[in-house]
Scaffold this motif. Structure first.
Motif, PDB file in Angstrom:
ATOM      1  N   VAL A  97       0.853  -1.183   0.000  1.00  0.00           N
ATOM      2  CA  VAL A  97       0.000   0.000   0.000  1.00  0.00           C
ATOM      3  C   VAL A  97       0.891   1.234   0.000  1.00  0.00           C
ATOM      4  O   VAL A  97       1.965   1.243   0.588  1.00  0.00           O
ATOM      5  CB  VAL A  97      -0.947   0.027   1.219  1.00  0.00           C
ATOM      6  N   LEU A  99       0.753   5.605   0.336  1.00  0.00           N
ATOM      7  CA  LEU A  99       0.007   6.818   0.678  1.00  0.00           C
ATOM      8  C   LEU A  99       0.851   8.027   0.320  1.00  0.00           C
ATOM      9  O   LEU A  99       2.003   8.134   0.734  1.00  0.00           O
ATOM     10  CB  LEU A  99      -0.340   6.839   2.168  1.00  0.00           C
ATOM     11  N   ILE A 108      -4.073   7.186  -2.625  1.00  0.00           N
ATOM     12  CA  ILE A 108      -3.814   5.847  -2.108  1.00  0.00           C
ATOM     13  C   ILE A 108      -3.669   4.879  -3.275  1.00  0.00           C
ATOM     14  O   ILE A 108      -4.470   4.898  -4.208  1.00  0.00           O
ATOM     15  CB  ILE A 108      -4.980   5.367  -1.213  1.00  0.00           C
ATOM     16  N   LYS A 132      -8.927   8.934   5.022  1.00  0.00           N
ATOM     17  CA  LYS A 132      -7.832   8.136   4.468  1.00  0.00           C
ATOM     18  C   LYS A 132      -8.105   6.644   4.622  1.00  0.00           C
ATOM     19  O   LYS A 132      -7.779   5.853   3.736  1.00  0.00           O
ATOM     20  CB  LYS A 132      -6.504   8.518   5.116  1.00  0.00           C
ATOM     21  N   LEU A 133      -8.718   6.264   5.752  1.00  0.00           N
ATOM     22  CA  LEU A 133      -9.077   4.853   5.921  1.00  0.00           C
ATOM     23  C   LEU A 133     -10.093   4.430   4.860  1.00  0.00           C
ATOM     24  O   LEU A 133     -10.001   3.337   4.290  1.00  0.00           O
ATOM     25  CB  LEU A 133      -9.644   4.620   7.324  1.00  0.00           C
ATOM     26  N   PHE A 136      -8.423   3.759   1.560  1.00  0.00           N
ATOM     27  CA  PHE A 136      -7.775   2.454   1.439  1.00  0.00           C
ATOM     28  C   PHE A 136      -8.785   1.375   1.062  1.00  0.00           C
ATOM     29  O   PHE A 136      -8.475   0.446   0.300  1.00  0.00           O
ATOM     30  CB  PHE A 136      -7.059   2.089   2.740  1.00  0.00           C
ATOM     31  N   ASP A 194       0.753  -2.073  10.764  1.00  0.00           N
ATOM     32  CA  ASP A 194       0.289  -0.929   9.982  1.00  0.00           C
ATOM     33  C   ASP A 194      -1.228  -0.982   9.877  1.00  0.00           C
ATOM     34  O   ASP A 194      -1.772  -1.962   9.351  1.00  0.00           O
ATOM     35  CB  ASP A 194       0.938  -0.962   8.591  1.00  0.00           C
ATOM     36  N   ARG A 196      -3.044   0.727   7.947  1.00  0.00           N
ATOM     37  CA  ARG A 196      -3.443   0.824   6.544  1.00  0.00           C
ATOM     38  C   ARG A 196      -3.536  -0.562   5.913  1.00  0.00           C
ATOM     39  O   ARG A 196      -4.510  -0.889   5.223  1.00  0.00           O
ATOM     40  CB  ARG A 196      -2.450   1.688   5.766  1.00  0.00           C
ATOM     41  N   GLU A 197      -2.530  -1.393   6.158  1.00  0.00           N
ATOM     42  CA  GLU A 197      -2.568  -2.758   5.639  1.00  0.00           C
ATOM     43  C   GLU A 197      -3.714  -3.538   6.262  1.00  0.00           C
ATOM     44  O   GLU A 197      -4.355  -4.363   5.587  1.00  0.00           O
ATOM     45  CB  GLU A 197      -1.238  -3.464   5.901  1.00  0.00           C
TER      46      GLU A 197
END
Length: 217
Positions: A97, A99, A108, A132-133, A136, A194, A196-197
């Motif tokens: 990923v 950003l 993203i 931002k979440l 993703f 993370d 994000r992952e």
């Protein structure tokens, strides 16, 4: 070749004539050569049979030869209560990923691996923490679009990070919109290093409850 002797729509229409094929999409490179053929089919016939038929019809009608590895077949079954199962060559795996933020905007990129093919999705929007979440999730769903041939619409309802038994958990809620109606999908993943992952993995967890990717090689 510099010019295509037949339009892509004619190739796709010919492929749709094959038994059990519901939809088809042909992708070409800048030279007009076929790079990928994505097939959505019913479960009545085996993927290998459909691939052979695609090869045969392209040769017979258009004198086009294509490597069978460029043909992917996704199969749709109507299950109990109208749920879906999609059969593909492999289950997508997270590769990475990315950003990037510029002037309050976030971009993203999510990269997934399906078989030996790398697919990616991009999403852009305001770079607030919560948005931002969501981005993703959106990027992950866009990466999956070629596998679903855009016959299914996924809507991000909510996403967040919560705590359970002293562990951080990513939760994702998605609505699947298909011809038979809507279904709510929920996925979760443990935040290890993370968040994000973890959000990407939670998205895959939600979608894979209805999109079952099985090997047919």
């Amino acid at each position: 070749m510099s010019e295509m002797p037949y339009p892509i729509q004619e190739w796709e229409q010919a492929i749709k004539q094959i038994k059990s094929v519901i939809a088809a999409r042909v992708n070409v490179n800048s030279q007009g050569e076929i790079e990928e053929v994505h097939i959505l089919a019913g479960s009545g016939r085996g993927p290998k049979q459909i691939v052979r038929d695609v090869e045969s019809i392209l040769v017979a009608q258009f004198d086009l030869q294509i490597d069978h590895k460029k043909i992917s077949v996704a199969q749709v079954d109507e299950e109990e209560e109208g749920s879906f199962a999609i059969v593909e060559s492999t289950r997508p795996k997270l590769v990475g990923v990315t950003l990037r933020t510029v002037n309050g905007m976030a971009e993203i990129k999510v990269e997934l691996l399906t078989g030996d093919k790398l697919i990616e999705g991009l999403a852009q929007g305001p770079s607030s923490s919560h948005n931002k979440l969501r981005l993703f999730v959106e990027a992950t769903l866009k990466a999956l679009a070629p596998l679903t041939l855009d016959n299914f619409v996924f809507v991000t309802e909510d996403v967040g990070i919560t705590q359970l038994a002293k562990q951080q958990i990513a939760l994702v809620s998605i609505t699947l919109i298909a011809s038979v109606g809507e279904q709510s999908l929920v996925g979760c993943a443990l935040v290890k290093n993370d968040d994000r992952e973890a959000v990407v993995k939670a998205t895959l967890d939600a979608v894979n409850r209805k999109l079952r990717f099985l090997r047919h090689d």
